[in-house]
Motif scaffolding. Structure first.
Motif, short mmCIF file in Angstrom:
data_model
loop_
_atom_site.label_atom_id
_atom_site.label_comp_id
_atom_site.label_asym_id
_atom_site.label_seq_id
_atom_site.Cartn_x
_atom_site.Cartn_y
_atom_site.Cartn_z
N ASP A 163 0.92 -1.02 -0.11
CA ASP A 163 0.01 0.14 -0.07
C ASP A 163 0.81 1.23 0.07
OD1 ASP A 163 1.01 0.39 2.49
OD2 ASP A 163 -0.79 -0.27 3.53
N ALA A 164 0.38 2.53 0.35
CA ALA A 164 0.95 3.75 0.30
C ALA A 164 2.22 3.57 0.90
CB ALA A 164 0.12 4.71 0.44
N SER A 165 2.36 3.12 2.20
CA SER A 165 3.43 2.81 3.06
C SER A 165 4.67 2.08 2.65
CB SER A 165 2.98 2.13 4.48
OG SER A 165 2.57 0.86 4.31
N ALA A 166 4.21 1.47 1.88
CA ALA A 166 5.15 0.44 1.19
C ALA A 166 5.69 1.01 -0.39
CB ALA A 166 4.86 -0.87 1.00
N LEU A 167 5.19 1.94 -0.75
CA LEU A 167 5.44 2.53 -1.97
C LEU A 167 6.87 3.19 -2.15
CD1 LEU A 167 4.56 3.13 -4.75
CD2 LEU A 167 3.41 5.29 -3.92
N LEU A 187 0.06 -2.22 -6.32
CA LEU A 187 0.24 -1.17 -5.34
C LEU A 187 -1.06 -0.58 -5.11
CD1 LEU A 187 3.43 0.41 -6.86
CD2 LEU A 187 3.27 -0.73 -4.90
N GLU A 188 -1.66 -0.28 -3.85
CA GLU A 188 -2.69 0.37 -3.54
C GLU A 188 -2.63 1.38 -2.93
OE1 GLU A 188 -6.24 -1.98 -1.14
OE2 GLU A 188 -5.44 -0.68 0.19
N VAL A 189 -3.35 2.41 -3.44
CA VAL A 189 -3.62 3.96 -3.08
C VAL A 189 -4.89 4.25 -2.92
CG1 VAL A 189 -1.17 4.59 -3.83
CG2 VAL A 189 -3.09 4.74 -5.42
N ALA A 190 -5.10 5.52 -2.35
CA ALA A 190 -6.54 5.66 -2.17
C ALA A 190 -7.13 6.01 -3.45
CB ALA A 190 -6.56 7.16 -1.36
N ASP A 191 -6.63 6.68 -4.39
CA ASP A 191 -7.40 6.90 -5.68
C ASP A 191 -6.32 7.37 -6.61
OD1 ASP A 191 -6.60 10.02 -5.21
OD2 ASP A 191 -8.68 9.89 -4.27
N ARG A 192 -6.68 7.66 -8.04
CA ARG A 192 -5.92 7.99 -9.13
C ARG A 192 -4.83 9.09 -8.70
NH1 ARG A 192 -5.89 6.32 -14.18
NH2 ARG A 192 -7.94 5.32 -14.14
N ALA A 193 -5.46 10.29 -7.86
CA ALA A 193 -4.57 11.35 -7.59
C ALA A 193 -3.55 10.80 -6.79
CB ALA A 193 -5.38 12.26 -6.91
N GLU A 194 -3.15 9.72 -6.31
CA GLU A 194 -2.11 9.35 -5.28
C GLU A 194 -1.21 8.37 -6.06
OE1 GLU A 194 -1.55 10.43 -2.30
OE2 GLU A 194 -3.34 11.69 -2.57
N GLU A 195 -1.41 8.22 -7.16
CA GLU A 195 -0.47 7.39 -8.04
C GLU A 195 0.63 8.17 -8.51
OE1 GLU A 195 -2.33 5.62 -11.38
OE2 GLU A 195 -4.05 4.84 -10.34
N VAL A 196 1.91 7.41 -8.23
CA VAL A 196 3.16 8.62 -8.63
C VAL A 196 3.94 7.61 -9.65
CG1 VAL A 196 3.46 8.99 -6.00
CG2 VAL A 196 4.48 6.98 -6.91
N THR A 197 4.61 8.63 -10.23
CA THR A 197 5.45 7.98 -11.39
C THR A 197 6.68 7.21 -10.88
OG1 THR A 197 4.87 10.16 -12.77
CG2 THR A 197 7.00 8.74 -13.49
N LEU A 198 6.73 5.99 -11.47
CA LEU A 198 7.76 4.99 -11.15
C LEU A 198 8.50 4.55 -12.22
CD1 LEU A 198 5.55 2.67 -8.76
CD2 LEU A 198 6.98 4.37 -8.02
N HIS A 199 9.83 4.18 -12.00
CA HIS A 199 10.67 3.64 -13.11
C HIS A 199 10.25 2.06 -13.00
CE1 HIS A 199 14.10 2.35 -15.27
NE2 HIS A 199 14.49 1.41 -14.58
N HIS A 239 4.34 -5.94 1.93
CA HIS A 239 4.35 -4.76 3.00
C HIS A 239 3.09 -4.17 2.73
CE1 HIS A 239 8.27 -6.28 4.52
NE2 HIS A 239 8.48 -6.68 3.27
N GLY A 240 2.39 -3.89 4.24
CA GLY A 240 1.41 -3.07 4.24
C GLY A 240 0.62 -3.18 5.56
N GLU A 241 -0.71 -2.65 5.31
CA GLU A 241 -1.57 -2.94 6.58
C GLU A 241 -1.74 -4.43 7.07
OE1 GLU A 241 -4.42 -3.56 9.30
OE2 GLU A 241 -4.66 -4.38 7.27
#
Length: 299
Positions: A163-167, A187-199, A239-241
């Motif tokens: 989830d976001a804690s393991a991102l 990867l789990e995040v709250a919504d699309r706005a929380e997606e980050v750019t990854l390599h 890893h996560g909740e």
């Protein structure tokens, strides 16, 4: 039962270093990137692991920075390090130092800069509000690093789940995989706005899962269970909740037969529980899982 060898040397006390906030960046509405630096980080010894982590030492109730320069100066020893025992002795219960764990997103040994990404949840918590309000010049204490996982490049398939804690840790792992690596990242995040750019290497399929109105981790578990299982040896980082991690561990160990050697898995946090409470009960939580696995013949 685990016993302590009376002849064993005592565990060293954690060493805290003074760091200064150099830059802040809002990556998403709920994630802040902090770049820490300053001469106090000269004693930082980086960890080689992809999930390398440090602990930020914060002091609730002592101003917007939660760890002001004057307070840090009072704890500083002649060699420039921080004496946490002295801080705990000097401060009243409501201002006792709190430690919060964060992945080392990047470390530059030339510039002596340390980058961490912090999830913020409005005014709740200790570290989130501090990170959201941090400005260049603020100071914070850093303890660590620790760590234990890096992707095994000899594996046939990599499974990265969090989830976001393991991102941040997953982001580092993705950057260490070669172009020929094969695998899946969920990867789990709250919504699309929380997606980050990854390599993401070409051979890694990235799937974002949105929590929406579901319980944290529920859709992450569903998404992992729905994946087609690949052939060959799978090396996994999950890893996560804590509740969702427990379900995923049962699935990966019992249903899919992953060995402990090929699985890095842990609860970074637990729904409805403060960090101090979760850390206090985490050992018993893990023991219960291991006892359940032993009951079905897993070692």
């Amino acid at each position: 039962m685990t016993t302590t060898d009376p002849a064993a040397p005592p565990r060293p006390r954690p060493t805290a270093l003074r760091a200064t906030v150099l830059r802040t960046e809002r990556l998403t509405p709920a994630m802040v990137r902090l770049t820490l630096g300053g001469p106090g980080l000269a004693g930082f010894a980086p960890s080689p692991y992809a999930d390398s982590y440090i602990k930020l030492v914060l002091v609730p109730g002592l101003g917007a920075t939660a760890s002001g320069s004057d307070v840090l100066a009072a704890w500083t020893t002649p060699d420039g390090r921080l004496d946490l025992d002295a801080a705990r002795t000097a401060l009243p219960p409501e201002h006792q130092p709190r430690m919060r764990t964060y992945t080392v997103r990047a470390y530059d040994d030339m510039d002596l800069t340390l980058t961490v990404d912090v999830v913020v949840h409005g005014a709740s918590g200790v570290a989130g509000p501090w990170a959201a309000a941090a400005v260049p010049g603020d100071e914070v204490a850093v303890v660590g690093p620790g760590g234990g996982y890096s992707p095994d490049l000899t594996a046939d398939h990599h499974l990265l789940v969090g989830d976001a804690s393991a991102l941040p840790a997953v982001a580092v792992a993705l950057e260490r995989l070669g172009a020929s690596a094969s695998g899946t990242a969920v990867l789990e995040v709250a919504d699309r706005a929380e997606e980050v750019t990854l390599h993401v290497p070409d051979g890694i399929a990235l799937r974002w899962v949105h929590t929406g109105d579901a319980a944290p981790g529920a859709r992450l578990v569903e998404a992992v269970r729905a994946l087609p299982w690949p052939a060959g040896r799978v090396h996994a980082f999950v890893h996560g909740e804590a509740g969702s991690v427990r379900e995923l561990r049962r699935y990966l160990r019992v249903d899919r037969g992953l060995t402990k050697t090929d699985l890095s898995i842990s609860g970074y946090w637990r729904l409805g529980e403060a960090d101090e409470g979760w850390r206090a009960g985490k050992r018993a939580w893990l023991r219960g899982i291991e006892d359940a696995e032993a009951a079905v013949g897993l070692d």
